[in-house]
Design an enzyme around this catalytic site. Structure first.
Site, PDB file in Angstrom:
ATOM      1  CE  LYS A   1      10.583  -4.468  -9.208  1.00 31.04           C
ATOM      2  NZ  LYS A   1       9.183  -4.895  -9.115  1.00 31.04           N
TER       3      LYS A   1
ATOM      4  NE  ARG B   1       8.309   0.522 -11.362  1.00 30.90           N
ATOM      5  CZ  ARG B   1       8.732   0.060 -10.188  1.00 30.90           C
ATOM      6  NH1 ARG B   1       9.954   0.274  -9.800  1.00 30.90           N
ATOM      7  NH2 ARG B   1       7.928  -0.634  -9.417  1.00 30.90           N
TER       8      ARG B   1
ATOM      9  NE  ARG C   1       4.568  -4.526  -0.486  1.00 32.10           N
ATOM     10  CZ  ARG C   1       5.253  -4.237  -1.597  1.00 32.10           C
ATOM     11  NH1 ARG C   1       6.510  -4.614  -1.716  1.00 32.10           N
ATOM     12  NH2 ARG C   1       4.684  -3.600  -2.585  1.00 32.10           N
TER      13      ARG C   1
ATOM     14  NE  ARG D   1       4.906  -0.171  -0.983  1.00 32.79           N
ATOM     15  CZ  ARG D   1       5.688  -0.677  -1.916  1.00 32.79           C
ATOM     16  NH1 ARG D   1       6.805  -1.289  -1.575  1.00 32.79           N
ATOM     17  NH2 ARG D   1       5.362  -0.588  -3.185  1.00 32.79           N
TER      18      ARG D   1
ATOM     19  NE  ARG E   1       2.397  -0.933  -7.039  1.00 34.39           N
ATOM     20  CZ  ARG E   1       2.440  -1.650  -5.901  1.00 34.39           C
ATOM     21  NH1 ARG E   1       1.381  -1.656  -5.087  1.00 34.39           N
ATOM     22  NH2 ARG E   1       3.504  -2.318  -5.580  1.00 34.39           N
TER      23      ARG E   1
END
Ligand code: B4P
Length: 191
Positions: free
Chosen positions: A16, A91, A130, A136, A147
């Site tokens: 996204k 969300r 990532r 992160r 998630r």
């Protein structure tokens, strides 16, 4: 392309954020990412950031109240008047309903919901990659899977919410970044 109030839906890591940046450039409208705004609040150690940090690190959703507040502030800015790309918001159904009320109040609307479709194992790999690059805190395997679970329960029902208004256009998200971007533009042109 007439669709300028756009919601991007997709599982964590569906791309996204990556696609929103490209699309915002092509359409000349702002990219509004609640994830980016929350990470900036965490980095600044603001009151919102202090509340959000532990929740985000655990792969859970930050409260609707906080997220709706930051989205509202951003959508009321002048540059959103001619269009916007919402990335990661709404969300939950509560957020979607609050968004509809807000847009009506400020005279804006959603023209299209672009839904990026992906396969779970493929995006677990993407997010682990990532993690190596960006570090992160929520990109470790256990949190990524949490998630995904939260996405299926809380966010996937939004597809039905927007489909009821014939706003959903599905875009396959496992191709290369430019291919997905082209498919998004084609979906908007057909919308
Ligand atoms: P977000 O920041 O929205 O992050 P995301 O869902 O993990 O990622 P996205 O789908 O944007 O993927 P990206 O382009 O980065 O949310 C983070 C957290 O913030 C949430 O878990 C939650 O706690 C909180 N939050 C945010 N909004 C909220 C809300 N509304 N309510 C409550 N809580 C909220 O892509 C992922 C990776 O894949 C990147 O490394 C990218 O380079 C790569 N990639 C992208 N497209 C690719 C492609 N086509 N091929 C190969 N790699 C690709």
């Amino acid at each position: 392309m007439s669709s300028r109030g756009i919601v991007l839906l997709g599982a964590p890591g569906a791309g996204k954020g990556t696609q929103a940046v490209l699309l915002a450039e092509k359409l000349g409208v702002p990219h509004i990412s609640t994830g980016d705004m929350l990470r900036a609040a965490v980095a600044a150690q603001s009151p919102v950031g202090l509340k959000a940090k532990a929740v985000m690190d655990a792969g859970q959703l930050v409260s609707d109240e906080i997220v709706i507040g930051i989205a509202e502030e951003r959508l009321k800015a002048d540059d959103a008047a001619d269009g916007f790309i919402l990335d990661g918001f709404p969300r939950t159904l509560g957020q979607a309903e609050a968004l509809d009320r807000l847009l009506e109040r400020i005279g804006l609307r959603i023209d299209c919901c672009l839904a990026i479709t992906v396969d779970t194992e493929g995006i677990v790999k993407r997010l682990l990659k990532r993690a190596e690059i960006e570090g992160r805190a929520d990109d470790n395997e256990a949190t990524i899977r949490e998630r995904m679970r939260v996405y299926a329960v809380e966010t996937e029902p939004l597809l039905g919410y927007y489909a009821a208004r014939s706003l959903v256009r599905e875009v396959p998200g496992m191709d290369s970044v430019p291919e997905v971007s082209d498919a998004m533009v084609a979906a908007l042109e057909a919308a």
